[in-house]
Design a protein around this motif. Structure first.
Motif, PDB file in Angstrom:
ATOM      1  N   ILE A   1      -5.204   0.796   5.895  1.00  0.00           N
ATOM      2  CA  ILE A   1      -5.486   1.437   4.615  1.00  0.00           C
ATOM      3  C   ILE A   1      -6.852   2.116   4.663  1.00  0.00           C
ATOM      4  O   ILE A   1      -7.847   1.499   5.055  1.00  0.00           O
ATOM      5  CB  ILE A   1      -5.452   0.412   3.470  1.00  0.00           C
ATOM      6  CG1 ILE A   1      -4.099  -0.300   3.439  1.00  0.00           C
ATOM      7  CG2 ILE A   1      -5.713   1.101   2.134  1.00  0.00           C
ATOM      8  CD1 ILE A   1      -4.018  -1.432   2.428  1.00  0.00           C
TER       9      ILE A   1
ATOM     10  N   THR B   1      -9.486   2.406  -2.238  1.00  0.00           N
ATOM     11  CA  THR B   1      -8.487   3.211  -1.553  1.00  0.00           C
ATOM     12  C   THR B   1      -8.366   4.575  -2.219  1.00  0.00           C
ATOM     13  O   THR B   1      -9.100   4.905  -3.151  1.00  0.00           O
ATOM     14  CB  THR B   1      -7.109   2.512  -1.578  1.00  0.00           C
ATOM     15  OG1 THR B   1      -6.568   2.601  -2.910  1.00  0.00           O
ATOM     16  CG2 THR B   1      -7.227   1.048  -1.169  1.00  0.00           C
TER      17      THR B   1
ATOM     18  N   ALA C   1       0.833  -1.205   0.000  1.00  0.00           N
ATOM     19  CA  ALA C   1       0.000   0.000   0.000  1.00  0.00           C
ATOM     20  C   ALA C   1       0.865   1.251   0.000  1.00  0.00           C
ATOM     21  O   ALA C   1       0.563   2.243  -0.696  1.00  0.00           O
ATOM     22  CB  ALA C   1      -0.936  -0.011   1.206  1.00  0.00           C
TER      23      ALA C   1
ATOM     24  N   CYS D   1      -1.086   4.556  -1.267  1.00  0.00           N
ATOM     25  CA  CYS D   1      -2.415   4.568  -0.640  1.00  0.00           C
ATOM     26  C   CYS D   1      -2.372   5.355   0.671  1.00  0.00           C
ATOM     27  O   CYS D   1      -1.404   5.284   1.424  1.00  0.00           O
ATOM     28  CB  CYS D   1      -2.874   3.142  -0.343  1.00  0.00           C
ATOM     29  SG  CYS D   1      -3.092   2.097  -1.804  1.00  0.00           S
TER      30      CYS D   1
END
Length: 320
Positions: free
Chosen positions: A256, A264, A243, A248
């Protein structure tokens, strides 16, 4: 034998736990070519039982995963690969390039279901007892401690509330804490006493008794704190390396950030399960995985796709 890795798919699902397999199931139902990469590190695998699943209460984590994997076999579009994803990046065309066990795979969408890792207590015997009479989740395993004596280990200001939660089931709750822990001042001790929880000053060193027949916890000074079960609350670490690589947005705990469709902050990347905020329970992970799978699949409608996935429609609806 693991099938050969496809060079390109509609969706790459990273993580083969309840959330990832749930997402993959629904992607298969929508006929989206999907690669699931499973490192086999689901956090509840040591547990004897998985609880609270409608129609499957209880089951074992291994049975749950085996049945989910078997269910994927009805969807020829879904490939399950046992391995790891070391890198994922998004190119200028909006496609994702992932490195799976050294092989590059292209995807139009990504679902991250990488979960979290729990910090275990530093106790002699922990590996033998973990999942049998040592647990980390009160909601999951608290009911198994009904009318028993529970020992709570942990650090941080969440421990008093964590211990109080176990009083829904346990007859007695004993918190073992180092006297230097600032979370256990006089106010906290008084509040715990009001709830009927005991505080024992000391450092836990070893588990005493056989797995399934725990006697208690031995402290560094040799004292035995008697108890039937141990629950612990230290830290858990989100597995969010991919991520971060994708850019993200993360919350203050490293989870997340997603919207109501599990999307996301990066277009085309979805996330589900314990890696996102909220209750960390298997039924919740299944629901989040379903939402991610459906949203991800429908986002591909009308776009060129790979393999046996539905092609963009050539017909248009007409009225009148």
């Amino acid at each position: 034998m693991t099938p050969e890795l496809p060079p390109a798919v509609d969706v790459l699902v990273v993580g083969g736990g309840p959330a990832g397999l749930s997402a993959a199931t629904w992607l298969g139902r929508y006929r989206r070519s999907t690669l699931v990469v499973d490192a086999g590190q689901q956090r509840n695998l040591p547990a004897d039982r998985a609880h609270g699943l409608l129609g499957r209460d209880p089951t074992t984590p291994h049975e749950l995963l085996a049945e989910a994997r078997a269910g994927l076999e009805q969807y020829p579009e879904v490939v399950l690969h046992h391995g790891t994803v070391s890198s994922v990046r998004k190119d200028e065309a909006g496609r994702f390039c992932a490195v799976v066990d050294g092989v590059e795979v292209s995807a139009l969408r990504v679902v991250l279901a990488t979960g979290v890792r729990d910090r275990l207590p530093e106790l002699d015997g922990i590996q033998d007892h973990y999942g049998t009479d040592v647990h980390h989740c009160p909601a999951c395993d608290g009911p198994t401690a009904q009318d028993q004596v529970v020992i709570v280990l942990g650090s941080g200001d969440q421990v008093p509330a964590y211990a109080a939660e176990l009083l829904d089931w346990a007859d007695t709750v004993r918190i073992v804490t180092d006297t230097a822990d600032p979370c256990f001042g006089e106010d906290q001790r008084a509040a715990l006493a009001d709830h009927g929880a005991e505080v024992v000053d000391g450092v836990a060193e070893a588990l005493v008794g056989e797995p399934g027949a725990l006697v208690g916890v031995q402290l560094a000074g040799g004292e035995l704190v008697e108890g039937d079960k141990v629950f612990f609350s230290y830290a858990h670490h989100p597995t969010h390396e991919l991520a971060l690589e994708l850019g993200c947005e993360l919350d203050h705990e490293g989870g997340i950030v997603v919207n109501g469709f599990q999307l996301t902050s990066v277009e085309g990347v979805y996330a589900a399960g314990d890696i996102t905020a909220g209750l960390q329970l298997v039924p919740i992970a299944l629901g989040k995985g379903t939402a991610a799978g459906v949203a991800c699949a429908t986002s591909l409608r009308g776009h060129p796709t790979h393999g046996a996935s539905p092609a963009p429609p050539t017909r248009r609806f007409r009225s009148g």
